[in-house]
Design an enzyme around this catalytic site. Sequence first.
Site, PDB file in Angstrom:
ATOM      1  N   ASP A  91       0.685  -0.977  -0.218  1.00  0.00           N
ATOM      2  CA  ASP A  91       0.037  -0.353  -0.004  1.00  0.00           C
ATOM      3  C   ASP A  91       0.731   0.873  -0.033  1.00  0.00           C
ATOM      4  O   ASP A  91       2.659   1.096   0.372  1.00  0.00           O
ATOM      5  CB  ASP A  91      -0.762  -0.360   1.306  1.00  0.00           C
ATOM      6  CG  ASP A  91      -1.634   1.110   1.316  1.00  0.00           C
ATOM      7  OD1 ASP A  91      -2.320   1.609   0.632  1.00  0.00           O
ATOM      8  OD2 ASP A  91      -2.717   1.525   2.407  1.00  0.00           O
TER       9      ASP A  91
ATOM     10  N   GLU B 160       3.142   5.017  -3.779  1.00  0.00           N
ATOM     11  CA  GLU B 160       3.052   6.391  -5.040  1.00  0.00           C
ATOM     12  C   GLU B 160       4.060   6.771  -4.769  1.00  0.00           C
ATOM     13  O   GLU B 160       4.251   6.792  -5.907  1.00  0.00           O
ATOM     14  CB  GLU B 160       1.551   6.789  -4.803  1.00  0.00           C
ATOM     15  CG  GLU B 160       0.313   5.999  -4.941  1.00  0.00           C
ATOM     16  CD  GLU B 160      -0.207   5.291  -4.293  1.00  0.00           C
ATOM     17  OE1 GLU B 160       0.332   6.086  -3.038  1.00  0.00           O
ATOM     18  OE2 GLU B 160      -0.251   4.120  -4.198  1.00  0.00           O
TER      19      GLU B 160
ATOM     20  N   ASP C 225      -9.305   3.671  -2.969  1.00  0.00           N
ATOM     21  CA  ASP C 225      -9.992   3.542  -1.796  1.00  0.00           C
ATOM     22  C   ASP C 225     -10.749   4.188  -2.628  1.00  0.00           C
ATOM     23  O   ASP C 225     -11.580   5.707  -2.720  1.00  0.00           O
ATOM     24  CB  ASP C 225      -9.542   5.302  -0.908  1.00  0.00           C
ATOM     25  CG  ASP C 225      -8.281   4.418  -0.104  1.00  0.00           C
ATOM     26  OD1 ASP C 225      -7.893   2.914  -0.088  1.00  0.00           O
ATOM     27  OD2 ASP C 225      -7.409   4.941   0.732  1.00  0.00           O
TER      28      ASP C 225
HETATM   29  O1  MIG Z   1      -3.771   6.229   4.846  1.00  0.00           O
HETATM   30  O2  MIG Z   1      -3.868   1.178   5.610  1.00  0.00           O
HETATM   31  O3  MIG Z   1      -5.870   1.897   0.207  1.00  0.00           O
HETATM   32  O4  MIG Z   1      -7.093  -0.035   1.182  1.00  0.00           O
HETATM   33  O5  MIG Z   1      -7.170  -0.002   4.262  1.00  0.00           O
HETATM   34  C1  MIG Z   1      -4.903   4.904   4.506  1.00  0.00           C
HETATM   35  C2  MIG Z   1      -4.333   2.053   5.710  1.00  0.00           C
HETATM   36  C3  MIG Z   1      -3.452   3.774   4.651  1.00  0.00           C
HETATM   37  C4  MIG Z   1      -4.986   3.232   1.968  1.00  0.00           C
HETATM   38  C5  MIG Z   1      -5.799   1.623   1.499  1.00  0.00           C
HETATM   39  C6  MIG Z   1      -6.114   1.050   2.291  1.00  0.00           C
HETATM   40  C7  MIG Z   1      -6.038   1.026   3.706  1.00  0.00           C
HETATM   41  C8  MIG Z   1      -5.658   2.127   4.271  1.00  0.00           C
HETATM   42  N1  MIG Z   1      -4.076   3.206   3.632  1.00  0.00           N
END
Ligand code: MIG
Length: 864
Positions: A432, A435, A506
């Site tokens: 996650d 980017e 998201d």
């Molecule tokens: O700033 O890890 O897209 O699936 O649950 C949010 C917490 C960070 C973004 C991800 C989401 C995840 C969440 N993350």
Amino acid sequence: MRNLFIFGVLFFAFSANAQIAANNVTSIKISNESSLLIQTNEFDLELIPMSNSNSIDYLEFSYFPKNNKEKWHHSYTIFHEKRMELLKNRGLKFQKVQGGNSNTTELYFIGNYIIEIEKQPYNIVVREINISQSTKELSNQYFNSNVILRDYANLNWINEDHKISKNFELMEDKYIGLGEKTGPVNRKGNAYTMWNSDVPAYGLEQDPLYVSIPFYIGVNNHNSYGIYVDHSCKSYFNFGAACNFTSISVEDDHLRYYLILGNNTAEIAKKYRNLTGHTPLPPKWSLGFHQSRWSYKSQDEVMSLAAEFKKKNMPVDAIHLDIHYMDACKVFTFNQQQFKNPKLMVDELKNNGINIITILDPGIKIEKGYQAYDNALKNDLFLKYPNGQNYEAGVWPGLCAFPDFTNPKARKWWSESVKFYTDLGISGLWNDMNEPAAWGKEVPTYIRFNREGHISNLTQNRNIYGMQMARATREGAETLLQKRVFTLTRAGFAGIQRYAAVWTGDNVASDEHMMLSFKLLTNMSLCGVDLVGADVGGFMNPATPELFTRWMSAAAFTPFYRAHKMIDMPQSEPWCYGDIHTEINRYYMQLRYRLMPYLYATMQNNEFPALKSMAYFQELSEQNHENGFNDKFESQFILGNSILVAPAKSTQKSTEVYLPKVPKSNKWYSLHSDIQYAANQKYYVASPLSQLPIFVKAGSVIPEIIPQKIENTQSKTDTLNFHVYYSEMGDYEGYFYDDDGISLKTTNSPCVSIQITGKPMSQEIEFNINKIGNFNFHYKVLKFIMHGLPQTNVNQIDDSPKPRIMRINNQQFVAPSANVVESYRPHFALQQDLYKVDKIDKTANPNYIFHVNCPNSSFKLTIE
Ligand code: MIG
């Protein structure tokens, strides 16, 4: 309006005139290596033919501006070895066409194409030709031949503001592609930016999102072509938005793109995969249902969640652990208070067929004594400011430094660190925030990246960062475990399919977002990324029960199937929405597992997109062309070659669907009722919540299993069903593939692949089943379930009006006999009483079921 527009263009042209010097060609030559070198006042262009086959598949265009000494181009998508492989076919040579006025224009043949180079000013046209290779003479045919791609007059090349723009004529009716992009399937009239971004609760039209795939297909009514721009820098695509040409711009000092040649969308999509890589077959368990939320916070919670699935008789193969499993959000740690014995938890769950997937964020907490930080610091593996200081920014763990995944050493370190998880028995890893995301979002552009030893900045590298993180994660886990692993990523770039599944970030719990998700997924798949899914139910905000249920049912047909939920939201597991919803959710979850042999075979057979939009078939009929781009049908999708899903909004009790013309078939069957529909037409169909519109192509042979209890992908049965959907065209097509579901694929790993082809033999239906491979096939009975056999046109014995003969590998099966039973209930139907399914026609043709015994793995077919 029009006059005003022309005036605008003229005005602009005059005012900027002083700066646009004519860009003339100074030399053109064919090199030994069969490339064409074109020099102009402004750039050197190398045109290189490439091939996967024995004809030309790609033309690489490499532009380097004059006075640009730095000719280095590193591609993370097309590795050097891959490019060499595509260059191997030296039979492809440019050949100059004699005659004509070579002062103004030169013409070169290459394969079935002609490159027309205008010299004053520079301008290129690529045409397809029909004349035979032996008569390389220009005839009238040439002048009538099809233009594939034409530079935009003398405004075809602009090098300004550290940006190179290449402009083409806006000739096409339609442009499709670009991967994870919102907006209409047809990109014409719109502009897009490639810049991987963390965009929580993104808007329905927002751009850019998390993934960048600079590949599109230009579609017109006589031929199509693909363009893949091989730059991971920030880039821009404009298809006639606020200008009247098509434009590619890269923030780089040179430009390389591949013109992909082919006759239709399918061919070009296939060649794009050959160029950038295929989605490897995932572990079978990862095609099951995944349950996630932000976060399941303790070992107890996870164990009782798993138990609840059993209790509720709902299948599940994976549970995701979001950031709370870690100690203070530090990657490569477990919170020991909340998870007393992670290894035990992982083992116990695995014994019950459930796999744990842990989240890994790139940010490494700056904390002396935290092993990951100390290690990466010591080995100098972090992103840096120009002065050599490490780049630091706030994310979940607090102030963090970020591994530079474009540095091979950092990838190696990360790959090795993954051992923390694999030692615990974890083979599912979720990347996650890659980017990369940081609080405040605006990561400074002057951050330095290693880029395989060629130091460059964020503009060059942001789009590739997530993919290199996924690469390090994937390669690490695979090397450590020596089996297939499941990796999931949010950010990515062209070629990401080789390393990870992708989810669409998201999203929001709304009907509009649900409908958008299917569009994003087909578009990703068109661009090579097959293992894709969206957060089912919507990540942000609570879903209504109707929305959740509809989303569960439609997403059951998408390759990656995961329900996920934002922190602080009400519980959202598939049993949380009331009894009737639980029932319907269970039905669709089970249906996915019943069709697992179909899904697995689809993922294994990865030459073409696993998910197809209606636009994918646009060349096949005018109606396809029209309806494929109609926003009413843009969320419809076909999984594999046979199953069409028409997602309807949760409130829609009836829905208009478009059933396209597809190759070798002219009908569709409702999966629920077996009602037949002619292809190439629109219909209104019932779509109560229990009954998602799902259709099966006539001529399909669909494998299915019905284990007595469906708990996960390990649930087995002795009987393998093949659903045969009668086609009066006589073309049957089915594919079955199986293996142990987890071994890394090597050429001699045991597997079985069954190709089913059929044709109507006058009054019989004949199938040929070819088994390849030596996998120990555990099924004992094959059942052929015939759908839609007509009552009159097949052999009638016993004066019966029903068709009763089928041949399988030359064995004849005749009804009635011990091997043939009749069933009046269409096989996939929901229980009518429970769900009030409309219109099951009990008087419709019976579905004969042919039982075929296959007592051993040698797969001899004998009558029971
Ligand atoms: O700033 O890890 O897209 O699936 O649950 C949010 C917490 C960070 C973004 C991800 C989401 C995840 C969440 N993350």
